[in-house]
Design an enzyme around this catalytic site. Structure first.
Site, PDB file in Angstrom:
ATOM      1  N   GLY A 158      -5.555  -5.493  -4.155  1.00  0.00           N
ATOM      2  CA  GLY A 158      -5.376  -6.829  -4.723  1.00  0.00           C
ATOM      3  C   GLY A 158      -4.089  -7.486  -4.249  1.00  0.00           C
ATOM      4  O   GLY A 158      -3.327  -6.902  -3.471  1.00  0.00           O
ATOM      5  N   ASN A 180      -8.405   1.851  -8.300  1.00  0.00           N
ATOM      6  CA  ASN A 180      -9.748   2.396  -8.356  1.00  0.00           C
ATOM      7  C   ASN A 180      -9.760   3.824  -7.855  1.00  0.00           C
ATOM      8  O   ASN A 180      -8.997   4.201  -6.970  1.00  0.00           O
ATOM      9  CB  ASN A 180     -10.735   1.541  -7.554  1.00  0.00           C
ATOM     10  N   THR A 201      -6.039   1.362   0.458  1.00  0.00           N
ATOM     11  CA  THR A 201      -5.257   1.199  -0.778  1.00  0.00           C
ATOM     12  C   THR A 201      -4.028   2.099  -0.812  1.00  0.00           C
ATOM     13  O   THR A 201      -3.972   3.134  -0.164  1.00  0.00           O
ATOM     14  CB  THR A 201      -6.127   1.524  -2.005  1.00  0.00           C
ATOM     15  N   CYS A 259      -9.379   7.259   2.737  1.00  0.00           N
ATOM     16  CA  CYS A 259      -9.629   7.092   1.313  1.00  0.00           C
ATOM     17  C   CYS A 259      -8.800   8.084   0.508  1.00  0.00           C
ATOM     18  O   CYS A 259      -8.864   9.282   0.747  1.00  0.00           O
ATOM     19  CB  CYS A 259     -11.093   7.243   0.958  1.00  0.00           C
TER      20      CYS A 259
END
Lengths: 310, 262
Positions: free
Chosen positions: A222, A74, A198, A135
């Site tokens: 994930g 993302n 992430t 981020c």
């Protein structure tokens, strides 16, 4: 033995005790309301809301997401309503629930983070602040704070002085020494560290011969990242004395138990909320069942259980 | 809105890799409106990871039906499921087409015809007879979904890219002539299909006729949490960006809300 015999309470520092270790990860649970049809918000360990900036952010151009093997990339770009609208439109609903509310904040400068923390400090109904220094999808600031220990420590120190709320620093995995980053947060006055955010990745559309994401790179999340996250939680737990909150691909109660046994005092569920909006409830129920079947009364006795006393 | 495992009652191959799949889902069937969609977990385990969005093709009694083409991993898994098996679904999601006064034209291409059947049936139940224009690559694809539309009363025109059935070329070419048949009427145009087709429909309707389009994007959650299903808007939103979210603001949009990309 009924459910009441299981004590799932955990301490995540700064005086904040959760009724159970299952929290939601920032950016995967909206502002809570999006999930009211699917989960018992009141019985969550804590809700961590979508990261808030001082002013609203529109986010990145599309395409913003792409699915990968057992994961997704993302590049949302921290789209959010901003501090003022959060307090006015989102906080009243969240305050009406029993579970602790943790507000994730992000900024381009130390000053912006300080303003955010000071602004939230004045509001009722907030249990802690999570500092997003990690981020990967914004151009300025964020990445530097997340990858340089000196900057991370300085930022944490400043925010620490701006609020008396418990302070969690969310760490990036895109660093060479996760222990050094965790120590920097601890030295700066953080009550806990949460990790991982992430992993930076990308995907290419071979038909169009160009990156799939408009941002070119995005954050991988994930189940695909779980082993990496688990390793980093283990290393962070080695490096600091403050509680560690495990994040990264947690989709089942077994995943959650792995992180707890690696040394995490609590866990956050992220991408799983997208494909299974009832994931947080199922994980909590699974942990209870595991404890019942193994005659474990207090969950906190399992924190770091795989470390053999280390 | 529910998330639940529900029984499949039909999974029928219609040719050209196209299937229609019916699910026993009374909670969804009772409230679903034309234009809304469901999110489907196409397999167990983590690959594919994310649910797939599908427009509701039609409802009948307690059942809802989706129409899909076998393309990637998710739809291949879906194509192998049989009646009696369970499917994890989430819905109904998103907004619906808005029915307005005036003669109606529905124009769809490929799998984009899926929500238009539900829309046409809704119109018929309210005494409206829509003009329907359908496009497909070839006869096999067209014949997969055409019979369901033929079962409705109304005017129906179709085209195939290769001319193997109906008019040859893109169905969009038939739109100006249809609208010109009653040039003074306040046409209501509804469209779903490939992006270039909807862009062309929007251009034809611009400043003349109201046009609603149903948009498709990659989508992780369908419930406004991931903020991934973005399309570019013509106007700036209150966050200071020109973005719309398909699951939250759509999937049905007024064509003039969208900044159409060339």
């Amino acid at each position: 033995m009924n459910d009441n015999n299981q004590d799932l309470r955990v301490d995540i520092g700064g005086g904040l005790k959760l009724n159970n270790p299952v929290m939601t990860a920032s950016g995967t649970f909206g502002y809570g309301r999006e999930f009211e049809s699917f989960t018992e918000l009141d019985s969550l360990g804590a809700i961590v809301v979508k990261g808030i900036s001082l002013r609203p952010r529109p986010g990145n151009p599309p395409p913003r997401i792409v699915e990968t093997a057992c994961g997704m990339l993302n590049a949302i770009g921290l789209e959010n309503v901003g501090l003022e609208a959060f307090i006015k439109d989102k906080l009243p609903y969240l305050k009406g629930h029993k579970c602790p509310l943790i507000v994730n904040i992000l900024g381009d400068s130390i000053e912006e983070y300080r303003h955010l923390a000071a602004g939230l400090d004045q509001e009722e109904g907030i249990s802690a602040i999570e500092l997003n220094i990690s981020c990967p999808n914004v151009k300025k600031g964020g990445v530097a704070f997340g990858s340089q220990p000196d900057l991370a420590r300085e930022l944490t120190t400043t925010v620490r002085q701006a609020t008396s709320l418990p302070l969690i620093v969310k760490l990036s995995p895109n660093v060479s020494d996760i222990g050094a980053m965790a120590r920097a947060a601890e030295t700066g006055g953080a009550n806990a560290v949460s990790l991982i955010n992430t992993l930076i990745g990308m995907a290419i559309d071979i038909r169009l011969k160009k990156p799939v994401l408009a941002n070119i790179t995005g954050g991988l999340s994930g189940p695909a990242i779980k082993p990496v996250a688990l390793r980093m939680v283990w290393q962070a737990a080695d490096a600091v004395h403050i509680p560690v909150i495990g994040i990264g691909g947690i989709s089942t109660w077994q995943d959650a138990m792995e992180f707890i046994m690696a040394g995490a005092s609590a866990i956050q569920v992220g991408t799983a909320n997208f494909f299974n909006p009832a994931a947080v409830d199922e994980i909590q129920a699974g942990i209870r069942r595991y404890m019942r079947e193994n005659n474990i009364n207090q969950l906190h006795t399992l924190i770091g259980a795989a470390r053999g006393g280390k | 809105m529910i998330q639940a495992k529900r029984q499949i009652t039909l999974n029928e191959s219609l040719g050209a890799d196209i299937y229609r799949l019916s699910i026993q889902a009374p909670e969804i069937a009772a409230t679903a409106q034309a234009g809304q969609f469901i999110m489907v977990k196409t397999g167990v385990g983590f690959d594919p990871l994310l649910r797939r969005p599908f427009s509701i093709h039609q409802t009948e009694g307690d059942e809802i039906q989706i129409l899909f083409k076998r393309l990637g991993k998710g739809t291949t898994l879906l194509s192998k499921l049989a009646a009696g098996q369970q499917l994890d679904i989430l819905g109904p999601l998103g907004n619906a087409f808005t029915l307005q006064e005036g003669p109606c034209c529905l124009i769809g291409g490929g799998m984009g015809v899926a929500p238009l059947l539900f829309l046409a049936q809704t119109m018929r139940s309210r005494g409206i007879t829509p003009h329907i224009l359908l496009g497909a690559r070839n006869k096999a694809e067209l014949m997969a979904f055409l019979p369901a539309f033929q079962a409705l009363d109304g005017s129906l025109r179709y085209a195939t890219d290769d001319g193997s059935m109906g008019q040859r070329g893109f169905i969009i070419e038939a739109l100006p002539a249809l609208l010109a048949e009653d040039n003074k009427a306040k046409w209501q145009v509804y469209s779903c299909g490939p992006y270039p087709m909807m862009r062309a429909v929007a251009a034809i309707c611009q400043h003349k006729w109201p046009c609603q389009v149903s948009m498709e994007t990659m989508m992780a959650c369908g419930i406004s949490a991931c903020l991934g299903c973005t399309i570019t808007a013509r106007n700036t939103n209150r966050k200071g960006g020109k973005y719309l979210h398909v699951c939250q603001d759509g999937p049905v949009f007024a064509a003039e809300q969208i900044e159409w990309k060339s």
